[in-house]
Write a protein that holds these residues in place. Structure first.
Motif, PDB file in Angstrom:
ATOM      1  N   ILE A  97      -0.993   9.992   8.017  1.00  0.00           N
ATOM      2  CA  ILE A  97      -0.854   8.835   7.135  1.00  0.00           C
ATOM      3  C   ILE A  97      -2.053   8.833   6.194  1.00  0.00           C
ATOM      4  CG2 ILE A  97      -0.731   6.314   7.020  1.00  0.00           C
ATOM      5  CD1 ILE A  97       0.316   6.373   9.895  1.00  0.00           C
ATOM      6  N   MET A  98      -1.846   8.556   4.921  1.00  0.00           N
ATOM      7  CA  MET A  98      -2.917   8.442   3.942  1.00  0.00           C
ATOM      8  C   MET A  98      -3.139   6.965   3.644  1.00  0.00           C
ATOM      9  SD  MET A  98      -5.135  10.048   2.013  1.00  0.00           S
ATOM     10  CE  MET A  98      -4.562  11.723   1.708  1.00  0.00           C
ATOM     11  N   LEU A  99      -4.389   6.499   3.823  1.00  0.00           N
ATOM     12  CA  LEU A  99      -4.733   5.107   3.549  1.00  0.00           C
ATOM     13  C   LEU A  99      -5.933   5.058   2.616  1.00  0.00           C
ATOM     14  CD1 LEU A  99      -4.537   3.403   7.074  1.00  0.00           C
ATOM     15  CD2 LEU A  99      -2.853   3.272   5.236  1.00  0.00           C
ATOM     16  N   ARG A 100      -5.896   4.170   1.624  1.00  0.00           N
ATOM     17  CA  ARG A 100      -7.072   3.924   0.789  1.00  0.00           C
ATOM     18  C   ARG A 100      -8.133   3.247   1.644  1.00  0.00           C
ATOM     19  NH1 ARG A 100      -6.760   3.235  -4.880  1.00  0.00           N
ATOM     20  NH2 ARG A 100      -8.065   1.371  -4.661  1.00  0.00           N
ATOM     21  N   GLU A 101      -9.401   3.556   1.329  1.00  0.00           N
ATOM     22  CA  GLU A 101     -10.445   2.968   2.156  1.00  0.00           C
ATOM     23  C   GLU A 101     -10.537   1.451   1.976  1.00  0.00           C
ATOM     24  OE1 GLU A 101     -14.542   3.908   1.264  1.00  0.00           O
ATOM     25  OE2 GLU A 101     -14.025   4.623  -0.729  1.00  0.00           O
ATOM     26  N   ASP A 102      -9.935   0.918   0.924  1.00  0.00           N
ATOM     27  CA  ASP A 102      -9.907  -0.538   0.756  1.00  0.00           C
ATOM     28  C   ASP A 102      -8.576  -1.129   1.194  1.00  0.00           C
ATOM     29  OD1 ASP A 102      -8.353   0.504  -1.243  1.00  0.00           O
ATOM     30  OD2 ASP A 102      -9.303  -0.611  -2.894  1.00  0.00           O
ATOM     31  N   VAL A 148       1.386   0.335  15.465  1.00  0.00           N
ATOM     32  CA  VAL A 148      -0.009   0.701  15.181  1.00  0.00           C
ATOM     33  C   VAL A 148      -0.467  -0.087  13.967  1.00  0.00           C
ATOM     34  CG1 VAL A 148      -1.612   2.582  14.678  1.00  0.00           C
ATOM     35  CG2 VAL A 148       0.419   3.011  16.084  1.00  0.00           C
ATOM     36  N   ARG A 149      -1.596  -0.787  14.133  1.00  0.00           N
ATOM     37  CA  ARG A 149      -2.105  -1.647  13.058  1.00  0.00           C
ATOM     38  C   ARG A 149      -3.531  -1.233  12.673  1.00  0.00           C
ATOM     39  NH1 ARG A 149       0.899  -5.365  16.142  1.00  0.00           N
ATOM     40  NH2 ARG A 149       2.346  -6.656  14.902  1.00  0.00           N
ATOM     41  N   LEU A 150      -3.820  -1.407  11.388  1.00  0.00           N
ATOM     42  CA  LEU A 150      -5.194  -1.337  10.899  1.00  0.00           C
ATOM     43  C   LEU A 150      -5.773  -2.737  10.999  1.00  0.00           C
ATOM     44  CD1 LEU A 150      -7.552   0.130   9.396  1.00  0.00           C
ATOM     45  CD2 LEU A 150      -6.471  -0.596   7.256  1.00  0.00           C
ATOM     46  N   ILE A 151      -6.866  -2.891  11.734  1.00  0.00           N
ATOM     47  CA  ILE A 151      -7.456  -4.224  11.914  1.00  0.00           C
ATOM     48  C   ILE A 151      -8.865  -4.327  11.340  1.00  0.00           C
ATOM     49  CG2 ILE A 151      -6.064  -4.713  13.955  1.00  0.00           C
ATOM     50  CD1 ILE A 151      -8.495  -3.982  15.666  1.00  0.00           C
ATOM     51  N   GLY A 152      -9.468  -3.187  10.976  1.00  0.00           N
ATOM     52  CA  GLY A 152     -10.821  -3.206  10.423  1.00  0.00           C
ATOM     53  C   GLY A 152     -10.829  -2.673   9.005  1.00  0.00           C
ATOM     54  N   THR A 153     -12.045  -2.327   8.545  1.00  0.00           N
ATOM     55  CA  THR A 153     -12.237  -1.829   7.178  1.00  0.00           C
ATOM     56  C   THR A 153     -12.620  -0.357   7.229  1.00  0.00           C
ATOM     57  OG1 THR A 153     -12.981  -4.010   6.436  1.00  0.00           O
ATOM     58  CG2 THR A 153     -13.513  -2.121   5.033  1.00  0.00           C
ATOM     59  N   LEU A 154     -11.863   0.459   6.527  1.00  0.00           N
ATOM     60  CA  LEU A 154     -12.144   1.883   6.474  1.00  0.00           C
ATOM     61  C   LEU A 154     -13.301   2.169   5.521  1.00  0.00           C
ATOM     62  CD1 LEU A 154      -8.458   3.169   6.260  1.00  0.00           C
ATOM     63  CD2 LEU A 154      -9.922   3.154   8.282  1.00  0.00           C
ATOM     64  N   TYR A 156     -14.638   5.655   3.583  1.00  0.00           N
ATOM     65  CA  TYR A 156     -14.504   7.100   3.349  1.00  0.00           C
ATOM     66  C   TYR A 156     -15.839   7.806   3.554  1.00  0.00           C
ATOM     67  CZ  TYR A 156     -13.571  11.478   0.881  1.00  0.00           C
ATOM     68  OH  TYR A 156     -13.442  12.798   0.555  1.00  0.00           O
ATOM     69  N   GLU A 157     -16.931   7.147   3.145  1.00  0.00           N
ATOM     70  CA  GLU A 157     -18.236   7.788   3.217  1.00  0.00           C
ATOM     71  C   GLU A 157     -18.714   7.938   4.665  1.00  0.00           C
ATOM     72  OE1 GLU A 157     -17.228   7.033  -0.541  1.00  0.00           O
ATOM     73  OE2 GLU A 157     -17.468   5.374   0.882  1.00  0.00           O
ATOM     74  N   THR A 158     -18.194   7.093   5.564  1.00  0.00           N
ATOM     75  CA  THR A 158     -18.562   7.202   6.977  1.00  0.00           C
ATOM     76  C   THR A 158     -17.679   8.197   7.713  1.00  0.00           C
ATOM     77  OG1 THR A 158     -19.338   4.914   6.981  1.00  0.00           O
ATOM     78  CG2 THR A 158     -18.886   5.912   9.126  1.00  0.00           C
ATOM     79  N   ILE A 184      -1.591  10.766  15.703  1.00  0.00           N
ATOM     80  CA  ILE A 184      -1.419  10.448  14.281  1.00  0.00           C
ATOM     81  C   ILE A 184      -2.762  10.662  13.593  1.00  0.00           C
ATOM     82  CG2 ILE A 184      -0.861   8.675  12.580  1.00  0.00           C
ATOM     83  CD1 ILE A 184       0.861   7.314  14.649  1.00  0.00           C
ATOM     84  N   LEU A 185      -2.775  11.408  12.510  1.00  0.00           N
ATOM     85  CA  LEU A 185      -3.976  11.575  11.702  1.00  0.00           C
ATOM     86  C   LEU A 185      -3.951  10.574  10.560  1.00  0.00           C
ATOM     87  CD1 LEU A 185      -4.386  15.459  11.434  1.00  0.00           C
ATOM     88  CD2 LEU A 185      -5.574  13.869  12.959  1.00  0.00           C
ATOM     89  N   VAL A 186      -4.991   9.750  10.503  1.00  0.00           N
ATOM     90  CA  VAL A 186      -5.130   8.789   9.402  1.00  0.00           C
ATOM     91  C   VAL A 186      -6.171   9.365   8.448  1.00  0.00           C
ATOM     92  CG1 VAL A 186      -5.749   6.451   8.729  1.00  0.00           C
ATOM     93  CG2 VAL A 186      -4.520   6.847  10.876  1.00  0.00           C
ATOM     94  N   LYS A 187      -5.726   9.756   7.266  1.00  0.00           N
ATOM     95  CA  LYS A 187      -6.615  10.315   6.246  1.00  0.00           C
ATOM     96  C   LYS A 187      -7.019   9.205   5.290  1.00  0.00           C
ATOM     97  CE  LYS A 187      -4.304  14.798   6.518  1.00  0.00           C
ATOM     98  NZ  LYS A 187      -3.548  15.839   5.773  1.00  0.00           N
ATOM     99  N   VAL A 188      -8.325   9.080   5.081  1.00  0.00           N
ATOM    100  CA  VAL A 188      -8.856   8.001   4.250  1.00  0.00           C
ATOM    101  C   VAL A 188      -8.997   8.505   2.820  1.00  0.00           C
ATOM    102  CG1 VAL A 188     -10.712   6.333   3.965  1.00  0.00           C
ATOM    103  CG2 VAL A 188     -10.093   7.111   6.261  1.00  0.00           C
ATOM    104  N   GLU A 189      -8.435   7.749   1.900  1.00  0.00           N
ATOM    105  CA  GLU A 189      -8.533   8.086   0.475  1.00  0.00           C
ATOM    106  C   GLU A 189      -9.715   7.333  -0.132  1.00  0.00           C
ATOM    107  OE1 GLU A 189      -5.899   7.691  -3.659  1.00  0.00           O
ATOM    108  OE2 GLU A 189      -5.040   7.114  -1.721  1.00  0.00           O
TER     109      GLU A 189
END
Length: 473
Positions: A97-102, A148-154, A156-158, A184-189
């Protein structure tokens, strides 16, 4: 494994033969006689309920007198009881899955697993794996689905990729518990949310004064803090007063003019610069930027000569002054000498040239020092012989190669003191006086001279007494 024991009865007492009618699946068991009237039923192969959960079998019995192919039959229904021998298996799902860091919090994936077992053994609950960052992601069971939920803040730099392990666990309350796993691989954009980052900084650098214009002093390097975007970075410098310049594309800091360490404020021999890195070509407005401070120390070269604060000096001293008496400087002259070079380049010696009547102190100084001229030979101070002295004082560097020096002229005026007695021009005077001369008649003219000056000398001589045998005349 022994499944069942058979027992039969024949009124005639004939020996009995136990058997099994051939049919699909009948090879699952075997029947073995143990006596003329008894037999055991054994399991002949492993059972798998998920392949076949029951077997309809026909047992046969004969005493050998019924004719070929004639038997007494008995139905046997073999039911296969379930055991927890199957792990949950996930259905086909999206592996990355590709997710923007914001990206805002919310559902990012749904998965489903099945278990071929029955009852609680075939019911599934979902959990996150132990290595899942639970401040960022959660896994919950909703009906028969893993949510599966995103509950925090991604960031990219970390971390640019997160591996989520989702576990499907059956509900066995005892014994073996089976687990299925999905990855599942979550790729941060990356998004433009980071300022430039300095990778190479020289916090303190040195440059020799009088270096040619364009001399490289240091170099900085910065990159876009958003590594996945990597906008170009350009450089600028503050203050931009001309002493130093920076190449906007390379980050090279060079001299912009000839530097003079001695021209800097007293006590300072450095410049503090702010270097600014600014992204160009990005979407963020105003462009992202970052800054760092560097200190440039201007090192000394021997380019300054010792200098007196006055170009000439006029002084005065009383005659007969004893040794070590300091002269008095006249006018607005400032008895001080300076050399603003550093260390040995700024160390100098002081001495008198052209006379041995006076000396100067101190004999050596660094950078800046007041000085005093003192009497060295007081016997030479005689106003009547010498009314002034002309000589030179010298400040000379102590370096061995091409020492620089400065000379200034000195005039020391000797002040008169009343150190001489009046003396008559003759030791005795012989005069003739006519008898019967009138009262007030000048009978003699005498003179006394004094080598001192002014009122201390001849001008100040007064004649006070007339003595002798005819002083009454």
């Amino acid at each position: 494994s022994l499944l069942y024991k058979l027992k039969a009865y024949d009124p005639d007492g004939d020996p009995l033969t136990f058997g099994l009618r051939s049919s699909p699946g009948s090879d699952v068991i075997v029947v073995e006689s143990t006596s003329n009237t008894e037999a055991n039923v054994y399991l002949n192969k492993l059972l798998d309920r998920e392949e076949q959960d029951e077997y309809a079998l026909v047992l046969t019995l004969t005493d050998g007198r019924l004719g070929i192919g004639n038997y007494v039959t008995q139905s046997l229904l073999l039911l296969v009881e379930d055991v927890n021998d199957n792990a949950p298996v996930f259905k086909s799902h999206q592996n990355s899955i590709m997710l923007r860091e914001d990206a805002p919090p919310g559902v990012i994936a749904q998965l489903e697993a099945t278990d071929a077992d029955e009852g609680p053994y075939g019911q599934v609950l979902y959990h996150p794996g132990n290595d899942v960052d639970r401040t960022l992601f959660s896994v919950s069971t909703v009906g028969e689905v893993a949510v599966v939920r995103l509950i925090g803040t991604l960031d990219y730099e970390t971390q640019t990729v997160h591996q989520l392990k989702v576990l499907a666990v059956d509900r066995a309350k005892e014994g073996r518990v089976n687990t299925g796993t999905a990855i599942i691989l979550v790729k941060v954009e990356d998004v433009e949310d980071q300022p430039p980052e300095f990778l190479k900084i020289t916090p303190i650098a040195r440059v020799v004064e009088n270096s040619p214009i364009g001399t490289m002093v240091l170099q900085v390097k910065a990159v876009d803090g958003d590594r996945g975007i990597n906008n170009k970075v350009v450089y600028s410098i503050e203050p931009s007063d001309g002493a130093f310049k920076i190449e906007k594309d390379t980050g090279r800091v060079v001299t912009g003019e000839l530097l003079d360490r001695e021209a800097l404020p007293l006590g300072s021999s450095s410049y503090v610069l702010r270097i600014i890195a600014t992204e160009v070509g990005g979407k963020k407005r105003p462009p992202a930027s970052a800054w760092t401070e560097v200190t440039i120390l201007v090192t000394d070269v021997n380019d300054e000569a010792p200098r007196f604060k006055s170009t000439a000096y006029e002084c005065e001293i009383a005659e007969n002054a004893p040794q070590n008496t300091p002269v008095t400087f006249l006018g607005n002259s400032d008895p001080e000498v300076f050399d603003y070079d550093q260390g040995i380049n700024g160390t100098f010696e002081l001495y008198v040239k052209g006379t041995d009547v006076f000396e100067i102190t101190p004999k050596r100084a660094i950078n800046e020092a007041p000085f005093t001229i003192k009497v060295k030979n007081g016997t030479a101070l005689d106003f009547e012989w010498t009314r002034n002295f002309n000589f030179t004082i010298v400040a000379r560097e102590i370096v061995k190669i091409n020492p620089k020096y400065t000379e200034v002229p000195i005039i020391v005026n000797v002040l008169d003191r009343n150190d001489n007695y009046p003396e008559f021009t003759k030791g005795s005077y012989e005069v003739w006086v006519a008898e019967n001369c009138d009262i007030g008649t000048t009978v003699a003219w005498v003179q006394a001279l004094d080598d001192d000056s002014g009122s201390f000398g001849t001008m100040g001589v007064r004649y006070t007494n007339l003595a002798g045998s005819i002083s009454n005349l």
